[in-house]
Design an enzyme around this catalytic site. Structure first.
Site, PDB file in Angstrom:
ATOM      1  N   ASP A   7       0.866  -1.189   0.000  1.00 57.85           N
ATOM      2  CA  ASP A   7       0.000   0.000   0.000  1.00 57.85           C
ATOM      3  C   ASP A   7       0.899   1.235   0.000  1.00 57.85           C
ATOM      4  O   ASP A   7       1.874   1.322   0.744  1.00 57.85           O
ATOM      5  CB  ASP A   7      -0.891  -0.008   1.250  1.00 57.85           C
ATOM      6  CG  ASP A   7      -2.035   0.976   1.133  1.00 57.85           C
ATOM      7  OD1 ASP A   7      -3.207   0.540   1.152  1.00 57.85           O
ATOM      8  OD2 ASP A   7      -1.776   2.197   1.023  1.00 57.85           O
ATOM      9  N   ILE A   8       0.553   2.172  -0.870  1.00 52.76           N
ATOM     10  CA  ILE A   8       1.391   3.358  -1.041  1.00 52.76           C
ATOM     11  C   ILE A   8       1.322   4.298   0.170  1.00 52.76           C
ATOM     12  O   ILE A   8       2.254   5.056   0.439  1.00 52.76           O
ATOM     13  CB  ILE A   8       0.985   4.064  -2.363  1.00 52.76           C
ATOM     14  CG1 ILE A   8       2.099   4.886  -2.934  1.00 52.76           C
ATOM     15  CG2 ILE A   8      -0.262   4.893  -2.193  1.00 52.76           C
ATOM     16  CD1 ILE A   8       1.841   5.290  -4.371  1.00 52.76           C
ATOM     17  N   GLU A  28     -12.462   3.202  -1.094  1.00 49.49           N
ATOM     18  CA  GLU A  28     -11.705   4.112  -1.965  1.00 49.49           C
ATOM     19  C   GLU A  28     -11.518   3.524  -3.361  1.00 49.49           C
ATOM     20  O   GLU A  28     -11.712   4.223  -4.356  1.00 49.49           O
ATOM     21  CB  GLU A  28     -10.348   4.372  -1.289  1.00 49.49           C
ATOM     22  CG  GLU A  28      -9.504   5.426  -1.970  1.00 49.49           C
ATOM     23  CD  GLU A  28      -8.103   5.513  -1.342  1.00 49.49           C
ATOM     24  OE1 GLU A  28      -7.992   5.462  -0.103  1.00 49.49           O
ATOM     25  OE2 GLU A  28      -7.139   5.601  -2.120  1.00 49.49           O
ATOM     26  N   HIS A  47     -10.108  -6.029  -2.341  1.00 52.17           N
ATOM     27  CA  HIS A  47      -8.748  -6.223  -1.829  1.00 52.17           C
ATOM     28  C   HIS A  47      -8.783  -6.442  -0.330  1.00 52.17           C
ATOM     29  O   HIS A  47      -9.654  -5.960   0.366  1.00 52.17           O
ATOM     30  CB  HIS A  47      -7.846  -5.032  -2.171  1.00 52.17           C
ATOM     31  CG  HIS A  47      -8.402  -3.693  -1.785  1.00 52.17           C
ATOM     32  ND1 HIS A  47      -9.376  -3.067  -2.524  1.00 52.17           N
ATOM     33  CD2 HIS A  47      -8.160  -2.878  -0.736  1.00 52.17           C
ATOM     34  CE1 HIS A  47      -9.689  -1.908  -1.963  1.00 52.17           C
ATOM     35  NE2 HIS A  47      -8.975  -1.773  -0.862  1.00 52.17           N
ATOM     36  N   HIS A  70      -6.486  -5.901   3.098  1.00 50.02           N
ATOM     37  CA  HIS A  70      -5.333  -5.213   3.687  1.00 50.02           C
ATOM     38  C   HIS A  70      -4.666  -6.168   4.674  1.00 50.02           C
ATOM     39  O   HIS A  70      -5.335  -6.685   5.582  1.00 50.02           O
ATOM     40  CB  HIS A  70      -5.775  -3.975   4.478  1.00 50.02           C
ATOM     41  CG  HIS A  70      -6.408  -2.886   3.671  1.00 50.02           C
ATOM     42  ND1 HIS A  70      -5.726  -1.762   3.273  1.00 50.02           N
ATOM     43  CD2 HIS A  70      -7.674  -2.729   3.211  1.00 50.02           C
ATOM     44  CE1 HIS A  70      -6.543  -0.958   2.605  1.00 50.02           C
ATOM     45  NE2 HIS A  70      -7.736  -1.521   2.556  1.00 50.02           N
TER      46      HIS A  70
HETATM   47  P1  AMP Z   1      -9.899   1.102   0.470  1.00 49.54           P
HETATM   48  O1  AMP Z   1     -10.512   1.000  -0.910  1.00 49.54           O
HETATM   49  O2  AMP Z   1     -10.679   2.042   1.349  1.00 49.54           O
HETATM   50  O3  AMP Z   1      -9.722  -0.254   1.105  1.00 49.54           O
HETATM   51  O4  AMP Z   1      -8.465   1.758   0.334  1.00 49.54           O
HETATM   52  C1  AMP Z   1      -7.683   1.579  -0.811  1.00 49.54           C
HETATM   53  C2  AMP Z   1      -6.217   1.484  -0.417  1.00 49.54           C
HETATM   54  O5  AMP Z   1      -5.470   1.463  -1.620  1.00 49.54           O
HETATM   55  C3  AMP Z   1      -5.694   2.652   0.439  1.00 49.54           C
HETATM   56  O6  AMP Z   1      -5.079   2.140   1.622  1.00 49.54           O
HETATM   57  C4  AMP Z   1      -4.677   3.341  -0.488  1.00 49.54           C
HETATM   58  O7  AMP Z   1      -3.554   3.868   0.211  1.00 49.54           O
HETATM   59  C5  AMP Z   1      -4.288   2.215  -1.431  1.00 49.54           C
HETATM   60  N1  AMP Z   1      -3.852   2.673  -2.753  1.00 49.54           N
HETATM   61  C6  AMP Z   1      -4.492   3.529  -3.584  1.00 49.54           C
HETATM   62  N2  AMP Z   1      -3.783   3.719  -4.718  1.00 49.54           N
HETATM   63  C7  AMP Z   1      -2.664   2.969  -4.590  1.00 49.54           C
HETATM   64  C8  AMP Z   1      -1.530   2.729  -5.420  1.00 49.54           C
HETATM   65  N3  AMP Z   1      -1.394   3.320  -6.623  1.00 49.54           N
HETATM   66  N4  AMP Z   1      -0.566   1.897  -4.966  1.00 49.54           N
HETATM   67  C9  AMP Z   1      -0.673   1.290  -3.775  1.00 49.54           C
HETATM   68  N5  AMP Z   1      -1.727   1.472  -2.944  1.00 49.54           N
HETATM   69  C10 AMP Z   1      -2.709   2.295  -3.340  1.00 49.54           C
END
Ligand code: AMP
Length: 131
Positions: free
Chosen positions: A29-30, A88, A93, A95
């Site tokens: 995760d970025i 988001e 996915h 975590h």
């Molecule tokens: P959520 O959809 O709420 O579970 O969160 C999406 C996750 O994806 C967040 O923790 C972001 O930091 C992560 N994220 C979004 N874009 C990227 C990316 N380009 N590379 C890695 N992680 C990402």
């Protein structure tokens, strides 16, 4: 339109990959809530994790378990916590988050902003332990 995670899986957007197989892809995760925070994503585009077919979801958990084992060996932590949010990015996915205390897995705090070099260094360590 392809999700951002599909673009990562296809290599159109760079990521710090941890592991992949025919069905799943894991990358850092970025904006980690704790160092080594990893996302496990099915290559198939599906928004809501509980819409995934039972057998695929089962294999996704087994893949997540393998990634978690690598994280736990590579990173000093008590255990790997797991959570699903998905508010988001509309591509299912999991975590996987190294933790020593409950707040390490708390998403309400300010997230980390590691440099690309820091992410690359952690990814190498976890990748080395992936069996
Ligand atoms: P959520 O959809 O709420 O579970 O969160 C999406 C996750 O994806 C967040 O923790 C972001 O930091 C992560 N994220 C979004 N874009 C990227 C990316 N380009 N590379 C890695 N992680 C990402």
């Amino acid at each position: 339109m392809a999700t951002i995670f599909s673009k990562i899986i296809n290599g159109e957007i760079p990521s710090h990959k941890i592991a992949e197989n025919e069905e799943f892809f894991a990358f850092l995760d970025i904006n980690p809530v704790s160092p080594g925070h990893t996302l496990v994503v099915p290559k198939m585009e599906i928004d809501y994790i509980f819409d995934i077919e039972d057998d695929v979801l089962g294999r996704m958990m087994v893949f997540a378990k393998q990634v978690a084992a690598a994280q736990r060996t590579a990173i000093s932590c008590k255990r790997i916590g797991m959570t699903v949010i998905g508010l988001e990015v509309p591509h299912a996915h999991i975590h996987l988050i190294p933790m020593n205390k409950e707040s390490d897995i708390y998403f309400g705090k300010e997230k980390g902003t590691p440099t690309q070099e820091e992410l690359a260094e952690i990814a190498i360590k976890i990748r080395k332990e992936f069996k």
